[in-house]
Design a protein around this motif. Sequence first.
Motif, PDB file in Angstrom:
ATOM      1  N   PRO A  92       0.752  -1.171  -0.145  1.00  0.00           N
ATOM      2  CA  PRO A  92       0.401   0.288  -0.175  1.00  0.00           C
ATOM      3  C   PRO A  92       1.007   1.613  -0.378  1.00  0.00           C
ATOM      4  CG  PRO A  92      -0.198  -0.554   2.247  1.00  0.00           C
ATOM      5  CD  PRO A  92       0.390  -1.431   1.277  1.00  0.00           C
ATOM      6  N   LEU A  93       2.266   1.255  -0.155  1.00  0.00           N
ATOM      7  CA  LEU A  93       2.809   2.200  -0.615  1.00  0.00           C
ATOM      8  C   LEU A  93       2.543   3.193  -1.858  1.00  0.00           C
ATOM      9  CD1 LEU A  93       6.216   1.495   1.039  1.00  0.00           C
ATOM     10  CD2 LEU A  93       4.791   3.202   1.428  1.00  0.00           C
ATOM     11  N   LYS A  94       1.890   4.403  -1.479  1.00  0.00           N
ATOM     12  CA  LYS A  94       1.296   5.000  -2.981  1.00  0.00           C
ATOM     13  C   LYS A  94       2.538   6.134  -3.579  1.00  0.00           C
ATOM     14  CE  LYS A  94      -3.355   6.203  -4.078  1.00  0.00           C
ATOM     15  NZ  LYS A  94      -4.839   6.895  -3.727  1.00  0.00           N
ATOM     16  N   ALA A  95       2.351   5.624  -5.077  1.00  0.00           N
ATOM     17  CA  ALA A  95       2.878   7.311  -5.145  1.00  0.00           C
ATOM     18  C   ALA A  95       1.954   8.022  -6.046  1.00  0.00           C
ATOM     19  CB  ALA A  95       4.212   6.702  -6.568  1.00  0.00           C
ATOM     20  N   ASN A  96       2.909   9.331  -6.530  1.00  0.00           N
ATOM     21  CA  ASN A  96       1.935   9.784  -7.601  1.00  0.00           C
ATOM     22  C   ASN A  96       1.663   9.253  -8.953  1.00  0.00           C
ATOM     23  OD1 ASN A  96       1.874  11.596 -10.353  1.00  0.00           O
ATOM     24  ND2 ASN A  96       1.339  13.152  -8.669  1.00  0.00           N
ATOM     25  N   GLY A  97       0.455   9.270  -9.599  1.00  0.00           N
ATOM     26  CA  GLY A  97       0.378   8.048 -11.153  1.00  0.00           C
ATOM     27  C   GLY A  97       1.180   8.606 -11.293  1.00  0.00           C
ATOM     28  N   PHE A  98       1.721   9.672 -12.186  1.00  0.00           N
ATOM     29  CA  PHE A  98       2.640  10.225 -13.050  1.00  0.00           C
ATOM     30  C   PHE A  98       3.767   8.763 -12.976  1.00  0.00           C
ATOM     31  CE2 PHE A  98       0.657  12.620 -16.350  1.00  0.00           C
ATOM     32  CZ  PHE A  98      -0.204  12.785 -14.872  1.00  0.00           C
ATOM     33  N   PRO A 133      -5.242   3.079 -11.935  1.00  0.00           N
ATOM     34  CA  PRO A 133      -6.142   3.880 -11.452  1.00  0.00           C
ATOM     35  C   PRO A 133      -6.765   3.938 -10.148  1.00  0.00           C
ATOM     36  CG  PRO A 133      -6.289   1.216 -12.591  1.00  0.00           C
ATOM     37  CD  PRO A 133      -4.684   1.290 -12.366  1.00  0.00           C
ATOM     38  N   TRP A 134      -5.597   3.456  -9.753  1.00  0.00           N
ATOM     39  CA  TRP A 134      -5.703   4.043  -7.805  1.00  0.00           C
ATOM     40  C   TRP A 134      -4.862   5.152  -7.362  1.00  0.00           C
ATOM     41  CZ3 TRP A 134      -1.258   1.995  -4.403  1.00  0.00           C
ATOM     42  CH2 TRP A 134      -1.264   2.242  -3.012  1.00  0.00           C
ATOM     43  N   TRP A 153      -9.128   6.670  -9.396  1.00  0.00           N
ATOM     44  CA  TRP A 153     -10.214   5.581 -10.851  1.00  0.00           C
ATOM     45  C   TRP A 153     -10.424   4.858  -9.269  1.00  0.00           C
ATOM     46  CZ3 TRP A 153      -6.743   5.522 -15.245  1.00  0.00           C
ATOM     47  CH2 TRP A 153      -6.538   6.728 -15.911  1.00  0.00           C
ATOM     48  N   ILE A 154     -10.227   3.763  -9.235  1.00  0.00           N
ATOM     49  CA  ILE A 154     -10.862   3.172  -7.993  1.00  0.00           C
ATOM     50  C   ILE A 154     -10.108   3.148  -5.909  1.00  0.00           C
ATOM     51  CG2 ILE A 154     -10.704   1.312  -9.034  1.00  0.00           C
ATOM     52  CD1 ILE A 154      -7.793  -0.399  -8.591  1.00  0.00           C
ATOM     53  N   ASP A 155     -10.412   2.530  -5.325  1.00  0.00           N
ATOM     54  CA  ASP A 155     -10.316   2.923  -3.945  1.00  0.00           C
ATOM     55  C   ASP A 155      -9.222   2.962  -3.432  1.00  0.00           C
ATOM     56  OD1 ASP A 155     -14.055   4.069  -3.198  1.00  0.00           O
ATOM     57  OD2 ASP A 155     -12.155   5.010  -3.975  1.00  0.00           O
ATOM     58  N   GLY A 156      -9.130   1.540  -3.524  1.00  0.00           N
ATOM     59  CA  GLY A 156      -8.157   0.590  -2.734  1.00  0.00           C
ATOM     60  C   GLY A 156      -7.063  -0.429  -3.759  1.00  0.00           C
ATOM     61  N   THR A 157      -6.464  -0.611  -2.675  1.00  0.00           N
ATOM     62  CA  THR A 157      -5.813  -2.123  -4.236  1.00  0.00           C
ATOM     63  C   THR A 157      -5.546  -2.820  -2.841  1.00  0.00           C
ATOM     64  OG1 THR A 157      -3.555  -2.009  -5.264  1.00  0.00           O
ATOM     65  CG2 THR A 157      -2.975  -1.069  -3.408  1.00  0.00           C
ATOM     66  N   ASP A 158      -4.758  -4.132  -3.642  1.00  0.00           N
ATOM     67  CA  ASP A 158      -4.629  -5.862  -3.340  1.00  0.00           C
ATOM     68  C   ASP A 158      -2.932  -5.717  -3.230  1.00  0.00           C
ATOM     69  OD1 ASP A 158      -6.065  -8.842  -3.393  1.00  0.00           O
ATOM     70  OD2 ASP A 158      -3.828  -7.869  -2.597  1.00  0.00           O
ATOM     71  N   PRO A 159      -2.231  -5.626  -2.417  1.00  0.00           N
ATOM     72  CA  PRO A 159      -0.545  -5.762  -1.659  1.00  0.00           C
ATOM     73  C   PRO A 159      -0.502  -6.928  -2.808  1.00  0.00           C
ATOM     74  CG  PRO A 159      -1.991  -4.807  -0.298  1.00  0.00           C
ATOM     75  CD  PRO A 159      -3.022  -4.613  -0.564  1.00  0.00           C
ATOM     76  N   GLN A 160      -1.126  -8.274  -1.973  1.00  0.00           N
ATOM     77  CA  GLN A 160      -0.549  -9.740  -2.488  1.00  0.00           C
ATOM     78  C   GLN A 160      -0.748  -9.655  -3.540  1.00  0.00           C
ATOM     79  OE1 GLN A 160       0.168 -12.454   0.269  1.00  0.00           O
ATOM     80  NE2 GLN A 160       0.873 -11.929  -1.663  1.00  0.00           N
ATOM     81  N   ASP A 174      -9.126  -8.314  -3.760  1.00  0.00           N
ATOM     82  CA  ASP A 174      -9.444  -7.715  -2.637  1.00  0.00           C
ATOM     83  C   ASP A 174      -9.040  -5.750  -2.810  1.00  0.00           C
ATOM     84  OD1 ASP A 174      -9.837  -7.494   1.301  1.00  0.00           O
ATOM     85  OD2 ASP A 174     -10.730  -6.672  -0.459  1.00  0.00           O
ATOM     86  N   LEU A 175      -9.759  -5.607  -3.902  1.00  0.00           N
ATOM     87  CA  LEU A 175      -8.988  -3.853  -3.474  1.00  0.00           C
ATOM     88  C   LEU A 175      -9.655  -2.766  -2.528  1.00  0.00           C
ATOM     89  CD1 LEU A 175      -9.703  -3.615  -7.851  1.00  0.00           C
ATOM     90  CD2 LEU A 175      -7.631  -3.933  -6.189  1.00  0.00           C
ATOM     91  N   SER A 176      -9.291  -3.427  -1.955  1.00  0.00           N
ATOM     92  CA  SER A 176     -10.098  -2.823  -0.230  1.00  0.00           C
ATOM     93  C   SER A 176      -8.701  -1.751   0.647  1.00  0.00           C
ATOM     94  CB  SER A 176     -10.066  -3.407   0.619  1.00  0.00           C
ATOM     95  OG  SER A 176      -9.767  -4.444   1.175  1.00  0.00           O
ATOM     96  N   SER A 177      -7.849  -2.052  -0.131  1.00  0.00           N
ATOM     97  CA  SER A 177      -6.353  -1.445   1.419  1.00  0.00           C
ATOM     98  C   SER A 177      -5.924  -0.479   0.686  1.00  0.00           C
ATOM     99  CB  SER A 177      -5.311  -2.616   0.780  1.00  0.00           C
ATOM    100  OG  SER A 177      -4.493  -1.516   0.913  1.00  0.00           O
ATOM    101  N   PRO A 178      -6.105   1.344   1.714  1.00  0.00           N
ATOM    102  CA  PRO A 178      -6.258   1.445   1.615  1.00  0.00           C
ATOM    103  C   PRO A 178      -4.778   2.394   1.076  1.00  0.00           C
ATOM    104  CG  PRO A 178      -6.364   1.882   3.829  1.00  0.00           C
ATOM    105  CD  PRO A 178      -6.328   0.710   2.758  1.00  0.00           C
ATOM    106  N   GLY A 179      -3.874   3.108   0.370  1.00  0.00           N
ATOM    107  CA  GLY A 179      -3.269   3.956  -0.093  1.00  0.00           C
ATOM    108  C   GLY A 179      -2.457   4.737   1.047  1.00  0.00           C
TER     109      GLY A 179
END
Length: 492
Positions: free
Chosen positions: A71-77, A143-144, A148-155, A484-489
């Motif tokens: 769930p580490l999240k970066a700027n989309g670019f 998309p995360w 465009w989508i709220d969460g992601t699936d780290p596994q 399971d795209l539920s993990s927040p960033g």
Amino acid sequence: LTLHGVLNALVFTTFFITGFLTLTTIYGLKRPLKYPVLNQVGFWTMVVGLVMAAVPILLNQASVLYTFYPPLKANGFFYLGLTLVVVGSWIEGYGFIFTWRDWRKENPGTRTPLMTFGGLITMVMWQLATLGVAVEILTMLLPWAFGWIDGTDPQLARTYFWFTGHPLVYFWLLPAYVSWYAMLPKLAGGKLFSDSLARIAFWLFLLLSVPLGFHHQFVDPGVPAGWKYIHAVLTYSVFFPSMLTAFTVIASLERAGRARGGKGLLGWIPKLPWSNPAVSGQLLAGILFFFGGIGGLTNASYNINLVIHNTAWVSGHFHLTVASAVALSFMAISYWLVPYLRGKKLWSRKWAVIQTWLWFVGMLIFSNAMHVLGLLGAPRRTPLGEAPYIPEEWSGHLLRTSIGGAILMVSAYMFIYNIARTWWSKKLDAGPGEETEIPVAESVHPAQETPAKLDWWTPWLVGTIALVLVAYGPQLIEQISNIDLSSPGVMP
Ligand code: HAS
Ligand code: CU
């Protein structure tokens, strides 16, 4: 650390590799690229991608390391930029394949020149290997990151990443092997011991590079232990082509050393042309790689891995592999490649030889300290300088890491200075043959005697795809069907 990892592990490598494999394609086949514009487009796509990924990193909008684990999240670019670097390398790879295909039509039955053959295997493996990160980024992270989508699936993201992440190391290594097989024996004053063994090693890398990524996920809760064992066994099998390489390349070097008067069991080693930086660099890279390879065996042992995973041991391992076997080989190759490209003598051979030894000594100190710190429990990816828990027994090794790192930095700047002086010098025009030749090693037995099956793509490609489907198919179906795209960033 993201800047360090992305620029060294993803950018420096990919740009050097696509440039070097352009040379091995056109020089090996003795013909220009089929569609030069295609390779230009590939190159500039990579450049645009590089800039697009670098800006968010510099703005602290992409502190996700080169593995960009959610769930580490970066700027989309950042994700878009890396995607363009990969797409650009794909385009370059197709440029080589189209060029070879034309050559093949005009030269039926002739063995593909080894330097071109090794480059093609690298690029074909890369097209397959990068499907993992392509799906991860395009269907999940982009998309995360753009909301465009709220969460992601780290596994699932990690499984996609390591589908690419391990073969990524062979995308880095195989161009160095192209040089060790097809050029180093010539630079050492000898011949390649066996063309057939070289081709078998490259085919085995095509077959075995991808289906073993779970050895990076031994602690992942979402991967069943049985699949981890299967990938561990496959990881042991990918040892074999590297051991084959050690045997064949050293046999080639021994022949060269003995031809230069080497006597006794090891007397041929000092007889090798150590005063040529293109040779000293690659020999020292190979010696460091022995230690890196043994470390890889330790990493691959499922139960022992649990001791070293996520510790500084792993950083020690990959500074012997990508930062030495690969990076030091690429620097050593540059010591003949840049003079060739510019038609100029190297600014200082002496500086260059000293630089390779400094890298060797600095890396021995740096990587050994990292391995020991790992065994003492020091975590990786952690600013240890800030940590309140530094036990006394770590301090000496932390100091060794700094000393080794400082020596490596001096060595790196000596390399950059020497290359820059060569590239921009006015007066160093090289006479004919002086380092402006591309070293092409002949093999002891002519390549044409190599069995035709070792130049025949279909069975190896079919086998590769089948093995990847067996090793990854069931788990990908399982993990995708349970996505399971539920993990927040988290944006540090
Ligand atoms: Fe690795 C982690 C297992 C090879 C890079 N590896 C990493 C990571 C990186 C990396 C970057 O099983 C960290 C990823 C991350 O950020 O989490 N690795 C292996 C194995 C091999 C191996 C079995 N690794 C490489 C290469 C890399 C590389 C090559 C980059 C180029 N690695 C692992 C595992 C992990 C791992 C687990 C996960 C650890 C964890 O838990 O996170 C094998 O391919 C090694 C085979 C190599 C040999 C050596 C042969 C020796 C030769 C030298 C010949 C000498 C010459 C000179 C020519 C058997 C060929 C002679 C000189 C004279 C003077 C004569
Ligand atoms: Cu790996």
